[in-house]
Design a protein around this motif. Structure first.
Motif, short mmCIF file in Angstrom:
data_model
loop_
_atom_site.label_atom_id
_atom_site.label_comp_id
_atom_site.label_asym_id
_atom_site.label_seq_id
_atom_site.Cartn_x
_atom_site.Cartn_y
_atom_site.Cartn_z
N UNK A 55 0.84 -1.06 0.02
CA UNK A 55 0.00 -0.09 -0.12
C UNK A 55 0.75 1.26 0.10
N UNK A 56 2.20 1.30 0.94
CA UNK A 56 2.80 2.40 0.85
C UNK A 56 3.44 2.51 -0.63
N UNK A 57 3.58 1.57 -1.18
CA UNK A 57 4.23 1.65 -2.40
C UNK A 57 3.50 2.12 -3.59
N UNK A 58 2.26 1.78 -3.43
CA UNK A 58 1.33 2.46 -4.44
C UNK A 58 1.13 4.01 -4.20
N UNK A 59 1.17 4.43 -2.75
CA UNK A 59 0.86 5.79 -2.41
C UNK A 59 2.20 6.53 -2.98
N UNK A 60 3.38 5.91 -2.95
CA UNK A 60 4.69 6.67 -3.15
C UNK A 60 4.84 6.76 -4.76
N UNK A 61 4.10 5.77 -5.43
CA UNK A 61 4.25 5.94 -6.77
C UNK A 61 3.17 7.18 -7.29
N UNK A 62 2.33 7.49 -6.51
CA UNK A 62 1.21 8.31 -6.85
C UNK A 62 1.44 9.68 -6.39
N UNK A 63 2.50 10.03 -5.40
CA UNK A 63 2.63 11.10 -4.95
C UNK A 63 4.16 11.43 -4.86
N UNK A 64 4.37 12.47 -4.53
CA UNK A 64 5.84 13.02 -4.07
C UNK A 64 6.38 12.38 -2.62
N UNK A 65 5.35 12.73 -1.77
CA UNK A 65 5.90 12.30 -0.39
C UNK A 65 4.77 11.58 0.34
#
Length: 238
Positions: A100-110
C-alpha cells in the motif's frame, strides 16, 4: 523524496494533528503529499460504516483520490494493534502495508506515515512492532513529543529505543507549546538536543480544540510556521 515515519512519545501527544498539519504545509510548498495510517485501532462509526478517526482528521486537508487507501488495517477496539488484530482474526501482514505504501509513493511526491501509538508498540507480537515496520519501510524517523514537563524522560527513552533497533531519529517536534512557557519548558528543547543529539526542528503552539479548527488555513499556518518543513522533506533524501 519518498516519505518519513512519524511516531510519538506517548498517546494524546497530537501526532495525528501534526501529521495533518505537515500534509498541509508540504502541499502548500508544492510537494504532492499524502498522509497514511497503516494501522488504526479505535474505529468510529460514520454514516453506518466503521472508519479510521485519524483518517477523518486528515480529510480536513486531504481528500483521498478514487479508491486510494490511506488506512490499511482498521480495528474497532482501542487496544494495542497486536491484540486488536488477534481479536478480529485479521492479523497484520507487513507485506500488505509495504504494498500500500509503494502505491502511495508511486502516485505522490511524499508520504507521511503515522504509526499507531509509540515506537515500541507491537503490531504482530513481541518480535514485530512499529520499529520493525520503520525498518521495513526504510524511512527516516521523526518523533512528536510534548513540550511540557516529563518530555525529557519520555523523548530520551524513545530515541534510545530507536537506536537499540538501529533506527536513526532525524528530528523532534515539540507539540502544544504554551503561549507563556515556564523556564523549565523553555529549557526543554536545549536539553533534548544535548541529551539525544537529535535536532528539535519544530515547536508547535497549543491551540484549544485544535481538531475543530483544522479546516482554517490561518490556524494551519500558525501550527506549522515554527516547523522546519524543508528539513523534513530533505531528510527523506538523505
Amino acid at each position: 523524496m519518498p516519505g518519513v515515519f512519524i511516531t510519538a512519545t506517548s498517546k494524546n501527544i497530537g501526532k495525528t494533528v501534526l501529521t495533518t498539519c505537515l500534509t498541509y504545509a508540504l502541499n502548500k510548498k508544492g510537494i504532492d503529499t499524502v498522509p497514511y495510517k497503516p494501522v488504526q485501532c479505535g474505529a468510529i462509526q460514520k454514516d453506518g460504516s466503521w472508519v479510521s478517526p485519524d483518517a477523518e482528521v486528515y480529510r480536513n486537508v486531504y481528500q483521498p483520490r478514487n479508491e486510494e487507501e490511506i488506512n490499511t488495517y482498521l480495528y474497532k477496539p482501542r487496544f494495542s494493534p497486536h491484540l486488536a488484530a488477534q481479536l478480529a482474526n485479521d492479523p497484520i501482514n507487513p507485506k500488505k502495508i509495504l504494498s500500500n505504501y509503494e502505491k502511495l509513493e508511486q502516485d505522490h511526491d511524499f508520504v507521511l506515515v503515522e504509526g499507531p501509538g509509540g515506537l515500541a508498540v507491537p503490531l504482530i507480537d513481541e518480535h514485530y512492532g512499529n520499529a520493525e515496520l520503520v525498518k521495513d519501510l526504510n524511512l527516516p524517523l521523526f518523533v512528536v513529543a510534548s513540550a511540557e514537563v516529563g518530555t525529557l524522560n519520555h523523548t530520551v527513552m524513545t530515541v534510545s529505543y530507536a537506536r537499540s533497533k538501529h533506527i536513526d531519529v532525524q528530528g523532534i517536534i515539540l507539540n502544544q507549546y504554551p503561549e507563556h512557557p515556564s523556564e523549565g519548558i523553555q529549557e526543554n528543547p536545549v536539553m533534548l538536543e544535548k541529551m539525544t543529539g537529535v535536532p528539535v526542528i519544530g515547536m508547535v503552539p497549543h491551540v484549544d480544540d485544535i481538531e475543530t479548527k483544522l479546516k482554517d488555513k490561518a490556524v494551519l499556518d500558525i501550527m506549522t510556521e515554527n516547523i522546519d518543513v524543508d528539513y523534513i522533506a530533505n531528510e527523506s533524501n538523505s
